[in-house]
Scaffold this active site. Structure first.
Site, PDB file in Angstrom:
ATOM      1  N   LYS A  92      18.053  12.166 -25.833  1.00  0.00           N
ATOM      2  CA  LYS A  92      17.883  13.304 -26.736  1.00  0.00           C
ATOM      3  C   LYS A  92      16.548  14.002 -26.507  1.00  0.00           C
ATOM      4  O   LYS A  92      16.463  15.232 -26.423  1.00  0.00           O
ATOM      5  CB  LYS A  92      18.013  12.828 -28.187  1.00  0.00           C
ATOM      6  N   LYS A 149       0.836  -1.212   0.000  1.00  0.00           N
ATOM      7  CA  LYS A 149       0.000   0.000   0.000  1.00  0.00           C
ATOM      8  C   LYS A 149       0.865   1.255   0.000  1.00  0.00           C
ATOM      9  O   LYS A 149       0.608   2.206  -0.748  1.00  0.00           O
ATOM     10  CB  LYS A 149      -0.908  -0.009   1.233  1.00  0.00           C
TER      11      LYS A 149
END
Length: 293
Positions: A225, A155
């Site tokens: 890039k 959780k």
């Protein structure tokens, strides 16, 4: 089944109502009486004579307070978001008092609690999990995760992921909108892309979990890039990108290691390395089974 339920807040009152609708006899307790329920005098009174107890409370201290007041024999599912350390400590003490304690935190919010469409992550004795099916009355996806505390770890990991993605998306939207795209158009564009069309966590099964980075589906060189261009745009627009900067640093480190032609997801292994060599590998056949389920 006779069930005790402690904590009738935004989540608890709906889970308790679903248990009632499933035909179970409920004894409930909350600090403030809630419409539609007959409030017991105390925690001890609500749990008295019950086979199973559910708690839905704000946090560890409230759960520990309840633990001091209940008596066995009893099976107790704590649906609160708790501390794994507290859960494990309580489990050790409660077992001596004939209380079978399992952590069972939920996800789905009040609407999910009301509709019964909750994820429930359970840690503890698997035989007890399999035996007590009232969980199906409060959540459509109860999942046994592992030993005591495992449900709570799952959780916390889930919520950390959710809020990290939330922060990243806030950055992305300020970049896109300030860069000149109308918000609704940007929303549509992001949903239409490859990342938007797939369930976020399902993609982990394609590269990271099986440890498959060759051949590249999208090379690190191209990813680096693209993020470099995005960071240049952010600078031009005056948009701070703290999370984007971290992502760029990870890709840059991968480039330095000579991974340019490997799949861009290979940089995820930098974190497993930093965390002490954590092994997250899952065999492909097990991943296929999990996705089928």
């Amino acid at each position: 089944m006779k069930i005790g339920f402690i904590g009738l807040g935004a989540m608890g009152r709906h889970m308790a109502a679903n248990l009632q609708r499933a035909g179970h006899e409920l004894r409930v307790y909350d600090l403030k009486p809630v419409e539609g329920f007959s409030n017991s005098k105390s925690v001890k009174d609500a749990a008295q004579g019950c086979e199973v107890l559910f708690t839905s409370l704000p946090g560890p201290s409230e759960v520990e307070t309840v633990g001091q007041q209940v008596e066995g024999p009893l099976v107790w599912f704590d649906t609160s978001t708790n501390s794994p350390t507290v859960i494990r400590r309580m489990h050790s003490g409660l077992s001596k008092r004939k209380i079978q304690f399992l952590d069972a935190p939920v996800s789905g919010g009040p609407k999910g609690a009301e509709s019964g469409k909750l994820a429930i992550w359970v840690g503890g004795d698997e035989a007890v999990f399999q035996k007590y099916r009232p969980l199906k009355a409060i959540g459509d996806q109860p999942l046994y995760v592992g030993a005591i505390g495992a449900g709570t770890v799952a959780k916390l990991a889930h919520n950390a992921a959710s809020f990290a993605l939330q922060a990243a998306l806030a950055e992305i939207f300020t970049l896109g909108v300030k860069g000149g795209v109308e918000p609704l158009a940007l929303f549509k564009a992001l949903r239409q892309g490859a990342s938007g069309r797939k369930r976020t966590f399902d993609r982990l099964a394609e590269y990271f979990l099986p440890g498959k980075y060759d051949p590249a589906a999208f090379s690190l060189r191209l990813a680096h890039k693209d993020v470099t261009l995005a960071m240049e745009l952010a600078k031009e627009c005056g948009v701070p990108m703290r999370i984007g900067a971290i992502a760029h640093e990870e890709l840059s480190e991968g480039m330095k290691r000579g991974w340019s032609e490997r799949d861009c997801r290979v940089t995820m292994t930098l974190q497993t390395e930093r965390a002490g060599g954590v092994d997250v590998h899952v065999p492909p056949e097990k991943l296929r089974e999990a996705l089928a389920d």
